[in-house]
Design an enzyme around this catalytic site. Structure first.
Site, PDB file in Angstrom:
ATOM      1  N   TYR A  96       0.816  -1.217   0.000  1.00  7.84           N
ATOM      2  CA  TYR A  96       0.000   0.000   0.000  1.00  7.84           C
ATOM      3  C   TYR A  96       0.853   1.273   0.000  1.00  7.84           C
ATOM      4  O   TYR A  96       0.318   2.369   0.039  1.00  7.84           O
ATOM      5  CB  TYR A  96      -0.896   0.043   1.234  1.00  7.84           C
ATOM      6  CG  TYR A  96      -2.240  -0.603   1.020  1.00  7.84           C
ATOM      7  CD1 TYR A  96      -2.333  -1.964   0.796  1.00  7.84           C
ATOM      8  CD2 TYR A  96      -3.404   0.145   1.063  1.00  7.84           C
ATOM      9  CE1 TYR A  96      -3.559  -2.568   0.615  1.00  7.84           C
ATOM     10  CE2 TYR A  96      -4.635  -0.450   0.880  1.00  7.84           C
ATOM     11  CZ  TYR A  96      -4.712  -1.798   0.653  1.00  7.84           C
ATOM     12  OH  TYR A  96      -5.922  -2.391   0.472  1.00  7.84           O
TER      13      TYR A  96
ATOM     14  N   LYS B 220       3.315 -13.777   6.558  1.00  7.75           N
ATOM     15  CA  LYS B 220       3.571 -14.916   5.664  1.00  7.75           C
ATOM     16  C   LYS B 220       5.094 -15.086   5.657  1.00  7.75           C
ATOM     17  O   LYS B 220       5.751 -15.084   4.607  1.00  7.75           O
ATOM     18  CB  LYS B 220       3.001 -14.601   4.274  1.00  7.75           C
ATOM     19  CG  LYS B 220       3.014 -15.751   3.313  1.00  7.75           C
ATOM     20  CD  LYS B 220       2.006 -16.840   3.638  1.00  7.75           C
ATOM     21  CE  LYS B 220       2.151 -17.997   2.662  1.00  7.75           C
ATOM     22  NZ  LYS B 220       1.439 -19.211   3.097  1.00  7.75           N
TER      23      LYS B 220
ATOM     24  N   ASP C 298      -2.589 -17.238   5.684  1.00  7.57           N
ATOM     25  CA  ASP C 298      -3.528 -18.164   5.029  1.00  7.57           C
ATOM     26  C   ASP C 298      -4.227 -19.027   6.075  1.00  7.57           C
ATOM     27  O   ASP C 298      -5.446 -19.163   6.099  1.00  7.57           O
ATOM     28  CB  ASP C 298      -2.815 -19.035   3.971  1.00  7.57           C
ATOM     29  CG  ASP C 298      -1.448 -19.533   4.420  1.00  7.57           C
ATOM     30  OD1 ASP C 298      -0.946 -19.055   5.452  1.00  7.57           O
ATOM     31  OD2 ASP C 298      -0.881 -20.417   3.751  1.00  7.57           O
TER      32      ASP C 298
ATOM     33  N   ASP D 140      -6.047  -5.316   5.640  1.00 13.53           N
ATOM     34  CA  ASP D 140      -7.175  -4.848   4.843  1.00 13.53           C
ATOM     35  C   ASP D 140      -8.118  -6.012   4.546  1.00 13.53           C
ATOM     36  O   ASP D 140      -9.332  -5.933   4.741  1.00 13.53           O
ATOM     37  CB  ASP D 140      -6.630  -4.245   3.535  1.00 13.53           C
ATOM     38  CG  ASP D 140      -7.695  -3.487   2.768  1.00 13.53           C
ATOM     39  OD1 ASP D 140      -8.702  -3.096   3.396  1.00 13.53           O
ATOM     40  OD2 ASP D 140      -7.532  -3.290   1.557  1.00 13.53           O
TER      41      ASP D 140
END
Ligand code: NAD
Length: 360
Positions: free
Chosen positions: A124, A191, A225, A249
């Site tokens: 972002y 992640k 995930d 987000d």
């Protein structure tokens, strides 16, 4: 004492829901001088600028704003006015609580999660290189040289910066939030198994910060995930969640889904001594001016604002009024009814009026 607060009505349904929130906040009796500042499409039409300097000046001066959702017109020179405001004022922490209220249509009961999303970095950051441009080709050849990996020549590139500085401050914010609001646990989401130098850095830095809070706030970690599945299967195992900008987000919309949808999900963007309160939802343009959408998310953003300015009694009174109206299920908008076409659904204004009547 009177508080001076910037009010940005926003675009689409923004003016309707921000007026609803303003009316509810005023009805609590807290004295507020609202300073209206226009940004977004309305500002573009009037001044030729999506985000006039006067808007940022007003927030800098008053230190607090209530903001309706805004669209970013294509070709306006911004990726997003909302992101531009967060960057310009360094509102580095996005706080999005997700709480179930009795009476809301949802498959879950007793959800009480808070997403703390880093607001200044990650994909972002707005550092992007368009496919085919000379600088993109140059960048691709530099990356190939240093990484010894191939990138297809017809690629666009978005850069994901993650710094120790920004990670430390967002994770510390999450732990301080947990202490201030008597929460039990902070879960760090990344992640890191794949993106070792960005998410790995976030995780290692977060672990160091977490050590400072040992014995006061528990912490655990999850991969994004797996976290998506855990939140759907066992949301009650979680409390405060802290993560990078993009994952935050996406997961905060998932959390909004757990509690009955975007119509009820509030938010705050917080920096050092400065804060902008806004709903998670966008400007839902198809409902503009229809007196149809749910004002709850903006009103609950107003509750967060009242807590932030230490008007706890008013915050509680307003939240209780919202709770009562939702649990009665009578004066609520279409999205809170069993079917979206339910003829007994009321409009934005009528739901707001009903909430105001319940404020004690
Ligand atoms: P959206 O949140 O505006 O709307 C998606 C759908 O969610 C709507 O069609 C509606 O069905 C439902 N919804 C949203 N708010 C609701 C409410 N208060 N009551 C009842 N239902 C509601 O998302 P979008 O359509 O993807 O985006 C529309 C515009 O908003 C885009 O220009 C986007 O960039 C912008 N946006 C702004 C913000 C912000 O200002 N912070 C956030 C998200 C999107």
């Amino acid at each position: 004492m009177s508080h001076r607060i910037t009010l940005i009505p926003g675009d689409g349904i923004g003016p309707e829901v921000s007026l609803a929130a303003r009316r509810c906040i005023d009805a609590t009796g807290v004295k507020i001088e609202w300073e209206e500042a226009i940004a977004g499409q309305a500002a573009l039409d009037k001044t030729g600028k999506l985000l006039p300097d006067s808007v940022l000046d007003s927030i800098r001066k008053n230190k607090i704003a209530l903001k309706g959702p805004m669209v970013t017109p294509i070709g306006g020179g911004f990726r997003s006015v909302n992101v531009a405001i967060r960057h310009a004022l360094d509102l580095y922490a996005c706080v999005r609580p997700s709480k179930t209220y009795v009476g809301v249509k949802s498959n879950y009961k007793d959800i009480d999660l808070v997403m703390i999303r880093e607001n200044s970095e990650d994909l972002y950051a707005g550092i992007e290189f368009e496919e085919g441009k000379p600088e993109t080709k140059d960048l691709i050849s530099q990356i190939e040289k240093y990484s010894k990996k191939k990138i297809r020549p017809d690629s666009g590139i978005s850069i994901k910066p993650i710094s120790k500085f920004a990670t430390e401050r967002i994770v510390r914010f999450a732990f301080e939030y947990a202490l201030a609001f008597k929460r039990k646990k902070v879960t760090i989401i990344t992640k890191a198994n794949i993106m070792k130098f960005t998410d790995g850095l976030f995780l290692n830095t977060a672990r160091e910060v977490a050590k400072e809070y040992e014995g006061r706030v528990a912490f655990d970690e999850a991969l994004v995930d797996n976290m998506s599945m855990q939140l759907v299967q066992k949301p009650h195992n979680y409390d405060v969640l802290v993560t990078e900008n993009l994952y935050g987000d996406i997961l905060s919309d998932l959390c909004a889904g757990l509690i009955g949808g975007l119509g009820i999900a509030p938010g705050a963007n917080i920096g050092n001594g400065i804060a902008v309160f806004e709903a998670v939802h966008g400007s839902a343009p198809k409902y503009t001016g229809m007196n149809k959408v749910n004002p709850t998310a903006m009103i609950l953003s107003g509750v967060l604002l009242l807590k932030y300015i230490k008007e706890e009694k008013a915050a509680l009174a307003l939240e209780n009024a919202v709770k009562e109206i939702i649990s009665e299920g009578k004066f609520v908008t279409y999205d809170f009814k069993p079917s979206p076409n339910d003829p007994s659904a009321v409009g934005t204004i009528e739901m707001t009026d009903a909430i105001i009547k319940k404020i004690r």
